[in-house]
Design a protein around this motif. Structure first.
Motif, mmCIF file in Angstrom:
data_model
loop_
_atom_site.group_PDB
_atom_site.id
_atom_site.type_symbol
_atom_site.label_atom_id
_atom_site.label_comp_id
_atom_site.label_asym_id
_atom_site.label_seq_id
_atom_site.Cartn_x
_atom_site.Cartn_y
_atom_site.Cartn_z
ATOM 1 N N ALA A 54 -3.065 -11.646 -73.349
ATOM 2 C CA ALA A 54 -2.595 -11.077 -74.625
ATOM 3 C C ALA A 54 -1.506 -10.047 -74.342
ATOM 4 O O ALA A 54 -1.502 -9.449 -73.265
ATOM 5 N N PRO A 55 -0.571 -9.885 -75.270
ATOM 6 C CA PRO A 55 0.505 -8.914 -75.032
ATOM 7 C C PRO A 55 -0.056 -7.517 -74.776
ATOM 8 O O PRO A 55 -1.041 -7.125 -75.418
ATOM 9 N N GLU A 56 0.560 -6.826 -73.877
ATOM 10 C CA GLU A 56 0.089 -5.488 -73.515
ATOM 11 C C GLU A 56 0.195 -4.563 -74.746
ATOM 12 O O GLU A 56 1.182 -4.611 -75.484
ATOM 13 N N GLY A 57 -0.816 -3.786 -74.963
ATOM 14 C CA GLY A 57 -0.783 -2.792 -76.054
ATOM 15 C C GLY A 57 -0.981 -3.401 -77.431
ATOM 16 O O GLY A 57 -0.675 -2.760 -78.445
ATOM 17 N N LEU A 58 -1.495 -4.643 -77.474
ATOM 18 C CA LEU A 58 -1.681 -5.302 -78.779
ATOM 19 C C LEU A 58 -2.563 -4.473 -79.705
ATOM 20 O O LEU A 58 -2.196 -4.202 -80.850
ATOM 21 N N ALA A 59 -3.713 -4.048 -79.173
ATOM 22 C CA ALA A 59 -4.654 -3.289 -80.009
ATOM 23 C C ALA A 59 -4.011 -2.004 -80.523
ATOM 24 O O ALA A 59 -4.181 -1.646 -81.699
ATOM 25 N N TYR A 60 -3.242 -1.325 -79.676
ATOM 26 C CA TYR A 60 -2.627 -0.056 -80.100
ATOM 27 C C TYR A 60 -1.535 -0.294 -81.144
ATOM 28 O O TYR A 60 -1.352 0.516 -82.041
ATOM 29 N N ARG A 61 -0.841 -1.425 -80.995
ATOM 30 C CA ARG A 61 0.191 -1.738 -82.001
ATOM 31 C C ARG A 61 -0.464 -2.026 -83.357
ATOM 32 O O ARG A 61 0.038 -1.631 -84.399
ATOM 33 N N ILE A 62 -1.602 -2.730 -83.309
ATOM 34 C CA ILE A 62 -2.316 -3.026 -84.560
ATOM 35 C C ILE A 62 -2.768 -1.711 -85.214
ATOM 36 O O ILE A 62 -2.580 -1.508 -86.415
ATOM 37 N N LEU A 63 -3.324 -0.817 -84.405
ATOM 38 C CA LEU A 63 -3.819 0.458 -84.951
ATOM 39 C C LEU A 63 -2.667 1.316 -85.476
ATOM 40 O O LEU A 63 -2.767 1.933 -86.541
ATOM 41 N N LEU A 64 -1.555 1.282 -84.736
ATOM 42 C CA LEU A 64 -0.384 2.049 -85.174
ATOM 43 C C LEU A 64 0.125 1.508 -86.508
ATOM 44 O O LEU A 64 0.402 2.268 -87.442
ATOM 45 N N ASN A 65 0.222 0.177 -86.550
ATOM 46 C CA ASN A 65 0.684 -0.474 -87.780
ATOM 47 C C ASN A 65 -0.212 -0.089 -88.967
ATOM 48 O O ASN A 65 0.276 0.233 -90.051
ATOM 49 N N GLN A 66 -1.523 -0.103 -88.681
ATOM 50 C CA GLN A 66 -2.462 0.226 -89.757
ATOM 51 C C GLN A 66 -2.318 1.680 -90.195
ATOM 52 O O GLN A 66 -2.322 1.991 -91.379
ATOM 53 N N ASN A 67 -2.147 2.561 -89.195
ATOM 54 C CA ASN A 67 -1.969 3.983 -89.533
ATOM 55 C C ASN A 67 -0.724 4.202 -90.368
ATOM 56 O O ASN A 67 -0.732 4.973 -91.331
ATOM 57 N N LEU A 68 0.352 3.514 -89.985
ATOM 58 C CA LEU A 68 1.602 3.653 -90.740
ATOM 59 C C LEU A 68 1.425 3.163 -92.160
ATOM 60 O O LEU A 68 1.871 3.784 -93.116
ATOM 61 N N LYS A 69 0.746 2.009 -92.269
ATOM 62 C CA LYS A 69 0.528 1.434 -93.606
ATOM 63 C C LYS A 69 -0.333 2.369 -94.454
ATOM 64 O O LYS A 69 -0.075 2.558 -95.646
ATOM 65 N N THR A 70 -1.380 2.923 -93.838
ATOM 66 C CA THR A 70 -2.266 3.837 -94.571
ATOM 67 C C THR A 70 -1.475 5.068 -95.021
ATOM 68 O O THR A 70 -1.594 5.510 -96.163
ATOM 69 N N HIS A 71 -0.648 5.589 -94.095
ATOM 70 C CA HIS A 71 0.154 6.764 -94.417
ATOM 71 C C HIS A 71 1.092 6.453 -95.578
ATOM 72 O O HIS A 71 1.214 7.227 -96.533
ATOM 73 N N GLN A 72 1.741 5.266 -95.461
ATOM 74 C CA GLN A 72 2.674 4.819 -96.500
ATOM 75 C C GLN A 72 1.947 4.699 -97.845
ATOM 76 O O GLN A 72 2.433 5.151 -98.874
#
Lengths: 233, 170
Positions: A54-72
């Motif tokens: 799996a691509p490196e940092g996949l889980a962190y990218r998902i969490l980051l994406n979710q945090n950004l979306k939640t913030h938005q």
């Protein structure tokens, strides 16, 4: 006892789940045992192949994406609430403005305006008797027990927000208007002052009464008479 | 809210890799697989309150991902992976033998209806009954499909010993 074909079918269908029957068959059938071993090797390779990296940092990218979306989303929600609050404030301002500018006049002003608008009744000479007068006042659930003077006009009309009685009484020097205003309440007796008319307005049990005359006419004697005579029915 | 974040984080760490693999073998495109997994978790976050049983989380996420995948392919119909990309796969995946490349290629050619039950069985460790529930088909169909998927792989790999055995027994 299972046949070889059934064993092979079972091994190819769910290799990780070898039933007791399959295991018993494998114990006594060397050919199937070899076949099972080959399949196990194949399953091992298959499993390895399917488990791609799996691509490196996949889980962190998902969490980051979710945090950004939640913030938005929070920002949007906050903005929406600000919008709603601003709309409410604007609406309240407008409503208060409308209420303020369209605020109905006080009851004394209403009474004065009514007399002014219907001043043609001041010249009426109908000489209405007490019985006829009470008949006119009947819908207002009001009656007079005794005569209060010469009645030149009597009728019911809209005064303020309620239907009231409009009576013109012959005064000593000029006609006096008596307005019976059931449902229109004021806290205490007040003077009514207009450009040409002056009078008093006072509370009674069922509403208010206004007595308006021209100039400096003394209204107190008539007022006392009315108080003595007026009854709610 | 803090609990929801923790729960979500745990789900991401536990299942994102498996979901990525599952998505990859269905779409055969790395970037698309990652996009689909991202979108799966976006939807999972929104619906997290509906997940009552933590044990069912993986199957729940797979169901969300399958829907997401179906939505994607409805919008952009799938195209077959060109063979010349195998070299890229070899480099990226570090495939070290001809047989590994061949198996990789063979899996990539499996139709989705065979590939999905196989992925759920091998990657997910689900039984035929559980797979039937996830795919909303009957267990018999799952057994047929996993069997045929393996037979097809054997055939594609020219693995006569494992494939012909059945023929000889017939």
């Amino acid at each position: 006892m299972m046949r070889c074909l059934e064993v092979h079918h079972s091994l190819n269908t769910e290799p990780s789940k070898k039933t007791e029957e399959v295991l018993n068959h494998l114990k006594i059938c060397p050919e199937c045992k070899r076949y099972a071993r080959q399949l196990d090797q194949f399953e091992h390779n298959l499993s390895n192949q399917l488990r791609i990296v799996a691509p490196e940092g996949l889980a962190y990218r998902i969490l980051l994406n979710q945090n950004l979306k939640t913030h938005q989303h929070n920002q949007q929600t906050r903005r929406r609430w600000y919008g709603i609050a601003a709309s409410i404030a604007l609406t309240l301002t407008l409503v208060s403005g409308v209420l303020y500018f369209n605020q109905p006049d006080s009851l004394d002003q209403i009474a004065l305006l009514h007399v002014k608008n219907e001043q043609h009744h001041l010249t009426d000479k109908n000489n209405i008797q007490l019985t006829a007068l009470n008949h006119i006042l009947n819908p207002l659930r009001i009656k007079l027990d005794q005569s209060i003077g010469t009645i030149n006009y009597a009728g019911t009309c809209q005064i303020g927000s309620h239907r009231g009685g409009h009576i013109v009484i012959q005064g000593e020097t000029a006609p006096i208007t008596l307005l019976l205003m059931p449902g229109e309440h004021i806290p205490h007796k007040e003077k009514v002052k207009g450009e040409n008319y002056k009078g008093i307005i006072f509370p009674v049990e069922t509403g208010s009464i206004a007595l308006i005359g021209e100039g400096d006419t003394d209204l107190e004697p008539l007022l006392n008479k009315i108080k003595m005579s007026l009854r709610a029915i | 809210m803090a609990n929801k974040h923790l729960e979500f984080e745990a789900l991401v760490h536990a299942y994102s890799v498996d979901l990525y693999r599952y998505a990859y073998w269905l779409c055969k495109e790395k970037s698309l697989a990652e996009d689909i997994v991202q979108e799966t978790f976006v939807r999972a976050w929104k619906a997290l309150d509906k997940l009552k049983d933590a044990k069912a989380a993986k199957a729940w996420l797979i169901t969300i991902m399958r829907r997401e995948m179906a939505r994607h392919f409805k919008k952009y119909p799938a195209v077959d992976l060109p063979l010349d990309e195998v070299e890229d796969i070899q480099n990226e995946e570090g495939l070290d033998s001809v047989s590994s490349i061949a198996l990789h290629q063979a899996i990539a050619t499996l139709p989705a209806e065979y590939c999905e039950p196989l992925l759920l069985q091998v990657l997910g460790g689900y039984s035929c009954n559980e797979i039937a529930e996830i795919l909303n088909i009957n267990p018999g169909a799952v057994m047929t499909r996993t069997f045929r998927a393996r037979q097809k792989l054997h055939r594609l790999l020219g693995d006569e010993q494992t494939e012909l055995r059945l023929v000889r027994n017939k």
